[in-house]
Design a protein around this motif. Structure first.
Motif, PDB file in Angstrom:
ATOM      1  N   UNK A 105      14.713   0.736  -8.217  1.00 49.43           N
ATOM      2  CA  UNK A 105      15.657  -0.397  -8.179  1.00 49.43           C
ATOM      3  C   UNK A 105      15.016  -1.730  -7.813  1.00 49.43           C
ATOM      4  N   UNK A 106      13.922  -1.702  -7.054  1.00 47.31           N
ATOM      5  CA  UNK A 106      13.291  -2.961  -6.668  1.00 47.31           C
ATOM      6  C   UNK A 106      12.466  -3.543  -7.801  1.00 47.31           C
ATOM      7  N   UNK A 107      11.668  -2.712  -8.460  1.00 49.65           N
ATOM      8  CA  UNK A 107      10.829  -3.215  -9.551  1.00 49.65           C
ATOM      9  C   UNK A 107      11.665  -3.652 -10.749  1.00 49.65           C
ATOM     10  N   UNK A 108      12.828  -3.069 -10.925  1.00 50.58           N
ATOM     11  CA  UNK A 108      13.673  -3.410 -12.076  1.00 50.58           C
ATOM     12  C   UNK A 108      14.715  -4.474 -11.738  1.00 50.58           C
ATOM     13  N   UNK A 167       8.382   5.475  -1.127  1.00 51.24           N
ATOM     14  CA  UNK A 167       7.292   5.971  -0.285  1.00 51.24           C
ATOM     15  C   UNK A 167       7.244   7.501  -0.249  1.00 51.24           C
ATOM     16  N   UNK A 168       8.431   8.154  -0.283  1.00 52.86           N
ATOM     17  CA  UNK A 168       8.414   9.625  -0.221  1.00 52.86           C
ATOM     18  C   UNK A 168       8.354  10.278  -1.593  1.00 52.86           C
ATOM     19  N   UNK A 169       8.203   9.463  -2.643  1.00 49.68           N
ATOM     20  CA  UNK A 169       8.008  10.005  -3.974  1.00 49.68           C
ATOM     21  C   UNK A 169       9.271  10.291  -4.756  1.00 49.68           C
ATOM     22  N   UNK A 170      10.447   9.989  -4.215  1.00 49.54           N
ATOM     23  CA  UNK A 170      11.696  10.247  -4.944  1.00 49.54           C
ATOM     24  C   UNK A 170      11.796   9.353  -6.184  1.00 49.54           C
ATOM     25  N   UNK A 171      11.265   8.163  -6.079  1.00 46.81           N
ATOM     26  CA  UNK A 171      11.239   7.247  -7.228  1.00 46.81           C
ATOM     27  C   UNK A 171       9.799   6.811  -7.464  1.00 46.81           C
ATOM     28  N   UNK A 172       9.386   6.685  -8.716  1.00 45.99           N
ATOM     29  CA  UNK A 172       8.014   6.224  -8.998  1.00 45.99           C
ATOM     30  C   UNK A 172       7.849   4.752  -8.647  1.00 45.99           C
ATOM     31  N   UNK A 173       6.614   4.351  -8.425  1.00 45.28           N
ATOM     32  CA  UNK A 173       6.343   2.975  -8.014  1.00 45.28           C
ATOM     33  C   UNK A 173       6.631   1.965  -9.128  1.00 45.28           C
ATOM     34  N   UNK A 174       6.629   2.428 -10.370  1.00 41.50           N
ATOM     35  CA  UNK A 174       6.837   1.484 -11.469  1.00 41.50           C
ATOM     36  C   UNK A 174       8.240   1.555 -12.072  1.00 41.50           C
ATOM     37  N   UNK A 175       9.104   2.414 -11.535  1.00 41.18           N
ATOM     38  CA  UNK A 175      10.462   2.532 -12.068  1.00 41.18           C
ATOM     39  C   UNK A 175      11.416   2.855 -10.927  1.00 41.18           C
ATOM     40  N   UNK A 189       0.822  -1.213   0.000  1.00 42.49           N
ATOM     41  CA  UNK A 189       0.000   0.000   0.000  1.00 42.49           C
ATOM     42  C   UNK A 189       0.856   1.263   0.000  1.00 42.49           C
ATOM     43  N   UNK A 190       1.991   1.240   0.669  1.00 42.31           N
ATOM     44  CA  UNK A 190       2.787   2.467   0.810  1.00 42.31           C
ATOM     45  C   UNK A 190       3.706   2.734  -0.365  1.00 42.31           C
ATOM     46  N   UNK A 191       4.089   1.675  -1.097  1.00 43.37           N
ATOM     47  CA  UNK A 191       5.076   1.862  -2.167  1.00 43.37           C
ATOM     48  C   UNK A 191       4.839   0.994  -3.394  1.00 43.37           C
ATOM     49  N   UNK A 192       3.896   0.082  -3.307  1.00 43.27           N
ATOM     50  CA  UNK A 192       3.687  -0.857  -4.409  1.00 43.27           C
ATOM     51  C   UNK A 192       4.694  -1.987  -4.415  1.00 43.27           C
ATOM     52  N   UNK A 193       5.570  -2.037  -3.412  1.00 46.25           N
ATOM     53  CA  UNK A 193       6.611  -3.069  -3.347  1.00 46.25           C
ATOM     54  C   UNK A 193       6.041  -4.344  -2.747  1.00 46.25           C
ATOM     55  N   UNK A 194       6.355  -5.466  -3.392  1.00 45.76           N
ATOM     56  CA  UNK A 194       5.950  -6.774  -2.913  1.00 45.76           C
ATOM     57  C   UNK A 194       7.185  -7.529  -2.410  1.00 45.76           C
ATOM     58  N   UNK A 195       6.948  -8.597  -1.668  1.00 42.99           N
ATOM     59  CA  UNK A 195       8.065  -9.395  -1.162  1.00 42.99           C
ATOM     60  C   UNK A 195       8.936  -9.902  -2.305  1.00 42.99           C
ATOM     61  N   UNK A 196       8.311 -10.211  -3.438  1.00 41.71           N
ATOM     62  CA  UNK A 196       9.086 -10.683  -4.584  1.00 41.71           C
ATOM     63  C   UNK A 196      10.075  -9.628  -5.061  1.00 41.71           C
ATOM     64  N   UNK A 216      16.591   5.637 -16.134  1.00 37.26           N
ATOM     65  CA  UNK A 216      15.928   5.423 -14.843  1.00 37.26           C
ATOM     66  C   UNK A 216      16.197   6.584 -13.894  1.00 37.26           C
ATOM     67  N   UNK A 217      15.318   6.812 -12.917  1.00 39.54           N
ATOM     68  CA  UNK A 217      15.490   7.936 -11.985  1.00 39.54           C
ATOM     69  C   UNK A 217      16.531   7.691 -10.895  1.00 39.54           C
ATOM     70  N   UNK A 218      17.165   6.547 -10.902  1.00 41.66           N
ATOM     71  CA  UNK A 218      18.224   6.235  -9.943  1.00 41.66           C
ATOM     72  C   UNK A 218      19.511   5.985 -10.732  1.00 41.66           C
ATOM     73  N   UNK A 219      20.635   6.097 -10.073  1.00 49.26           N
ATOM     74  CA  UNK A 219      21.918   6.014 -10.764  1.00 49.26           C
ATOM     75  C   UNK A 219      22.317   4.578 -11.047  1.00 49.26           C
ATOM     76  N   UNK A 220      23.290   4.428 -11.923  1.00 52.56           N
ATOM     77  CA  UNK A 220      23.828   3.090 -12.206  1.00 52.56           C
ATOM     78  C   UNK A 220      24.484   2.506 -10.959  1.00 52.56           C
ATOM     79  N   UNK A 221      25.122   3.368 -10.160  1.00 56.20           N
ATOM     80  CA  UNK A 221      25.755   2.886  -8.932  1.00 56.20           C
ATOM     81  C   UNK A 221      24.716   2.302  -7.982  1.00 56.20           C
TER      82      UNK A 221
END
Length: 963
Positions: free
Chosen positions: A898-901, A888-896, A826-833, A916-921
């Motif tokens: 490091x976890x979803x990718x 959760x704080x909106x810095x990264x979208x729920x569909x893009x 609910x807070x981030x769209x992140x699942x255990x997977x 992507x909105x996060x760095x390669x590092x």
């Protein structure tokens, strides 16, 4: 000059040095971990977790801990009691040459034998490619449409084929016709499996009876090809007879023979089973060996066991994954069609690599040599006046020896050879890859009379016609994929094996924190003995005087396991935990029947139980009734009491896991056992979590009647990527007569055989023997306590980031903890997977995913892990939690993010454009870690849905790989 200080001799002779090597936690580490948890000592921690009502009152009566060198020497003396004769017994077990490049780089390589089951596809591509090679090899050789990734042994594969046929064909008959020409151990296991299911097994005793049975109503029939005594015959007419009855026709076939023989798929077979033992796996007194099962396309959706399929990853690249009914027991539970949840992956990999290394022409040449030697042996014996009972053969001849049978058998033994006595008046001789000219000459000498001139090989130098009928000689191609024709040099093979292992993540790289799966250290000294010839080169049906080493090993290991569990008797025959469950329920069922209470068929199982529990119960014909668990994950005692009272007259058993699947020691377990006993039932305590009990509590003492153990978990047999396993069944005194028997192997019992060999996967038993011998009672207890300490340390350190779902009243857990990730949806769209996949970027295998509670991770660190590795895992989990906060704080979208990718491959990170909105590092997760230790997943996230909708389970065409 300073003189060295004098030390007590006992310190210099430290026999407990192995314990410190097995347990990763030092005294200083332990003190730190206890301070984090808030306990004064390890003893205090255990006393606060394990209910005092079940704590052991006395220690285990085991030999004191031995050094690695001393234990190896002791086991070598035991092994020396075995006699390694040249065995010509056949009956499904043959001598074979394991190519050195496969022996050293797979069978003896921790990169392969410490891997876990490939449930996380992205970090298992190497072993899954090897398994796809296995499936392709099997389908090609058998002429069938699809094959699974291995079965436990040929006999259980045949039994599984029986039930597969029963649920698939149109016939409503309960009759299963089995040719008496099948291997006797196969017939025995089938009879055991059929009885509780109400299946009538008919074994016709003559050719006329066989034809008559096939003309009558039946749902399936089974034939051996070539038959157990060597006959090679066309099965087409038999298949047609079965099909006319709307029945399935099953063939147990020899894969090496199929390089020369017309495949069963071209004769109308619906299902084909067998063993791949002679593809590079030593006999090992019966196992482990990878069996196989192949079938027509129409049967594939009901195929038991594991199946590796082809899919695509997030970048559109070809990728492998486990497909279809994998772990169906945990989804369908009592409606599952099979309880098998492991395979024989390591032996299957050996067999597939044997095929890759030799290629189709190499395999054919081996088979041709075997067939030629068989014909030469037969012609020579005929020239000496001996009579063949059958004129056709691939590798086995059947001789009519009449009154000379016993003397000839003895003469062979005196010459260091084992033959097979088919009956009082005949002998069977089977040849194999290891047979030499000298062996043929030695056999002629055994059958020669005093002064009789013996045949000479010179007469056969120009070749000899094999005893295979012309119309049954293979004309179709097989193993045409380039993988079987690309790695025939040792250099090429070595690099292919290495390229596959580099794609995998096994225990040799990092911890595998799988809850309920116990991926502990498989010490090198424990592994060394499995390839000793004294253990590896023994036939399971050799005369008993040649198996005295295995007899001693069996007796000692059973006695030690009785000490660990508190039970009175144990059988080591079940070759997987699921088979141990099955055997344990058969024992309970047999006990009830012997008391005239065979009507008792209700099995109570808590909703939290392992999925194999209800699946095993339905396999023995029991009716599963599910009982509730309370909000803390404990068995709901009020509901259990109500169910016991409701079903009191028919209650057969209750199956519980202890500590519970939720990772806690339930305080009412003794009351639970007493309640069930009060209503006439028996208590089955699933031994999956026995590694949390050894030395601190014993199920045989606190009320359990039956347990199975997973030697591949608690007692250090490696997981091997999903097998081999050993699942001993342990029972209290009055159930001992109902442990598995094995008439073929000379073991009489009220319950039949559950595995093809009397000792099941005998060749890996030395691993557990070595572990117990080097640990001793105190070491085993220390291991249990260290595992519990490590789990509580992880739970405590992660508490502010991931709450532990279940715990005892004081906040502690057992040897594993369930991390609750459900709120993240609910807070981030992140699942255990998503967390599981992101852990791969950090170089970790995920904990157990969404079991027993959806959208959670069950973590089990084991005692083998160091504090440094525990902290590395904890740091990775905290880093991932901080990434979730970024979502959760909106810095990264729920569909893009490091976890979803996740996971991120090297190719995806190195590509020119990064959108992507996060760095390669951030993507590669190397911050705070050395880049040179980075593990790179070989594929991106695999599309499971695509794989099931587009089921493809053979080697991928080269054109697709190129694309």
């Amino acid at each position: 000059m300073l003189m060295p200080s004098v030390k007590p001799l006992g310190e210099l002779e430290n026999a407990s040095e192995f314990i410190a090597r097995h347990i990763g936690i030092s005294e200083a580490d332990e003190a730190h971990m206890l301070s984090v948890i808030g306990e004064a000592s390890r003893r205090a921690l255990i006393d606060s977790i394990v209910p005092r009502s079940i704590a052991r009152s006395a220690g285990m009566d085991l030999p004191p801990a031995a050094t690695e060198a001393a234990a190896l020497a002791e086991l070598k003396a035991i092994a020396a009691k075995n006699k390694v004769f040249k065995s010509f017994i056949g009956q499904g077990y043959y001598g074979t040459h394991t190519p050195g490049v496969i022996l050293r780089n797979i069978l003896e390589n921790p990169a392969w034998y410490t891997a876990y089951t490939p449930y996380q596809a992205e970090i298992s591509q190497g072993r899954m490619e090897a398994l796809v090679n296995f499936q392709t090899m099997v389908t090609d050789l058998t002429g069938m449409d699809i094959a699974n990734a291995s079965m436990l042994d040929e006999a259980t594969a045949a039994a599984e084929a029986m039930t597969l046929a029963m649920r698939t064909v149109k016939s409503k008959s309960k009759v299963f016709v089995v040719s008496r020409a099948c291997h006797p151990q196969t017939i025995e296991v089938i009879q055991t499996r059929a009885k509780p299911l109400g299946i009538e097994v008919v074994v016709p005793q003559s050719a006329a009876d066989w034809h008559a049975a096939l003309e009558g109503e039946h749902f399936a029939a089974l034939a051996q090809y070539p038959c157990s005594t060597g006959l090679v015959e066309d099965l087409s007419a038999y298949a047609a007879q079965s099909h006319a009855q709307s029945a399935a026709f099953i063939v147990a076939a020899d894969l090496l023979a199929l390089t020369l023989l017309k495949p069963p798929g071209e004769m109308g077979a619906d299902i084909v089973v067998g063993t791949t033992q002679r593809f590079g796996m030593p006999m090992g007194a019966g196992g482990p060996h990878a069996a196989y099962m192949a079938c027509r396309d129409a049967f594939k959706r009901s195929l038991p066991g594991r199946l590796v399929g082809v899919s695509v990853d997030a970048h559109g690249n070809t990728a492998y994954r486990l497909a279809l009914q994998t772990r169906e027991q945990h989804i369908r539970r009592e409606k599952a069609t099979s309880n098998i949840c492991t395979a024989q992956v390591l032996p299957a990999v050996v067999a597939s690599m044997y095929a890759v290394y030799h290629g189709p022409q190499g395999l054919k040449r081996i088979a041709q040599r075997v067939a030629a030697y068989t014909a030469i042996l037969a012609r020579g014996l005929q020239s000496m006046g001996h009579t063949l009972r059958k004129e056709t053969a691939f590798d086995t001849i059947w001789l009519l020896t009449k009154d000379a049978t016993a003397p000839l058998m003895q003469r062979a033994r005196d010459a260091g050879m084992n033959l097979r006595q088919a009956c009082e008046q005949s002998i069977v001789i089977s040849l194999d890859e290891t047979t030499t000219r000298e062996d043929i000459a030695a056999l002629w000498r055994v059958f020669g009379q005093d002064g009789q001139a013996l045949p000479s090989f010179h007469a056969f130098e120009k070749g000899v016609e094999p005893l295979i009928p012309t119309e049954l000689r293979r004309t179709s191609a097989y193993m045409t994929h380039p993988v079987f024709d690309s790695h025939h040099s040792e250099t090429g093979m070595l690099r292919y094996i290495r390229s596959l292992s580099d794609k995998d993540l096994a225990l040799d790289r990092s911890m595998i924190p799988l809850g309920s799966c116990t991926m502990k250290l498989n010490a090198t000294s424990e592994m060394i003995p499995i390839t000793w010839p004294e253990f590896a080169g023994v036939h399971p049906f050799a005369p008993v005087d040649q198996l005295q080493g295995y007899k001693a090993l069996d007796e000692q290991l059973r006695a030690w396991l009785c000490q660990a569990t508190g039970y009175a008797g144990i059988s080591l025959q079940p070759n997987a935990g699921s088979q141990g469950e099955y055997a344990g329920l058969l024992a309970i069922q047999g006990w009830h029947a012997a008391r005239g209470e065979g009507h008792r068929n209700i099995c109570l199982i808590p909703s939290s139980a392992h999925g194999t529990n209800p699946a095993s119960a339905q396999m023995v014909g029991m009716q599963v009734v599910v009982t509730k668990c309370d909000e803390n994950g404990n068995v709901d005692m009020a509901d259990l009491k109500a169910k016991c009272e409701q079903h009191s007259a028919n209650l057969a058993a209750v199956m519980i896991t202890y500590p519970s699947t939720h990772g806690v020691f339930e305080t009412t377990v003794k009351e639970l056992c007493a309640l069930v006993h009060q209503h006439g039932g028996r208590v089955y305590v699933d031994g999956a979590n026995m590694n949390a009990l050894v030395g601190v509590a014993a199920p045989g003492e606190f009320g359990g009647d039956v347990s199975h153990l997973n030697l591949h978990k608690t007692f250090c047999i490696p997981h091997g990527g999903g097998g081999p396993g050993v699942g001993p069944v342990c029972v209290v005194e009055d159930l001992v007569p109902f442990l598995p028997g094995h008439a073929t192997g000379g073991i009489q019992s009220g319950v039949g055989a559950v595995s093809a060999a009397p000792l099941g996967n005998a060749a890996v038993l030395p691993i557990s023997w070595m572990y117990i011998r080097m640990m001793g009672a105190e070491g085993l207890k220390h291991a249990t306590e260290a595992a519990i300490l490590s789990a509580n340390y992880i739970s405590k350190r992660l508490a502010d980031h991931y709450p532990t779902l279940y715990a005892s009243a004081n906040g502690h857990v057992a040897h594993e903890c369930i991390l609750d990730l459900r709120s993240f949806k609910d807070t981030s769209g992140v699942m255990a997977e998503d967390v599981a996949k992101r852990l791969m970027d950090y170089g970790f295998h995920a904990p157990t995913l969404s079991f027993p509670v959806a959208n959670t991770l069950m973590v089990e660190p084991t005692e083998s892990e160091t504090l440094e590795e525990l902290d590395r895992f904890i740091d990775a989990m905290i880093a991932i939690r901080n990434e979730i906060r970024q979502i959760e704080n909106g810095s990264w979208p729920q569909d893009d993010n490091p976890l979803k990718n996740a996971p991120h491959t090297a190719a995806s990170v190195l590509k020119g454009e990064w959108s992507h909105p996060y760095s390669r590092e951030v993507a590669v997760a190397t911050k705070g870690h050395a880049v040179n230790t980075k593990y790179w997943p070989s594929v991106g996230r695999v599309d499971n849905v695509y794989g099931d909708r587009n089921l493809f389970c053979s080697c991928v065409p080269v054109s697709e790989l190129a694309d």
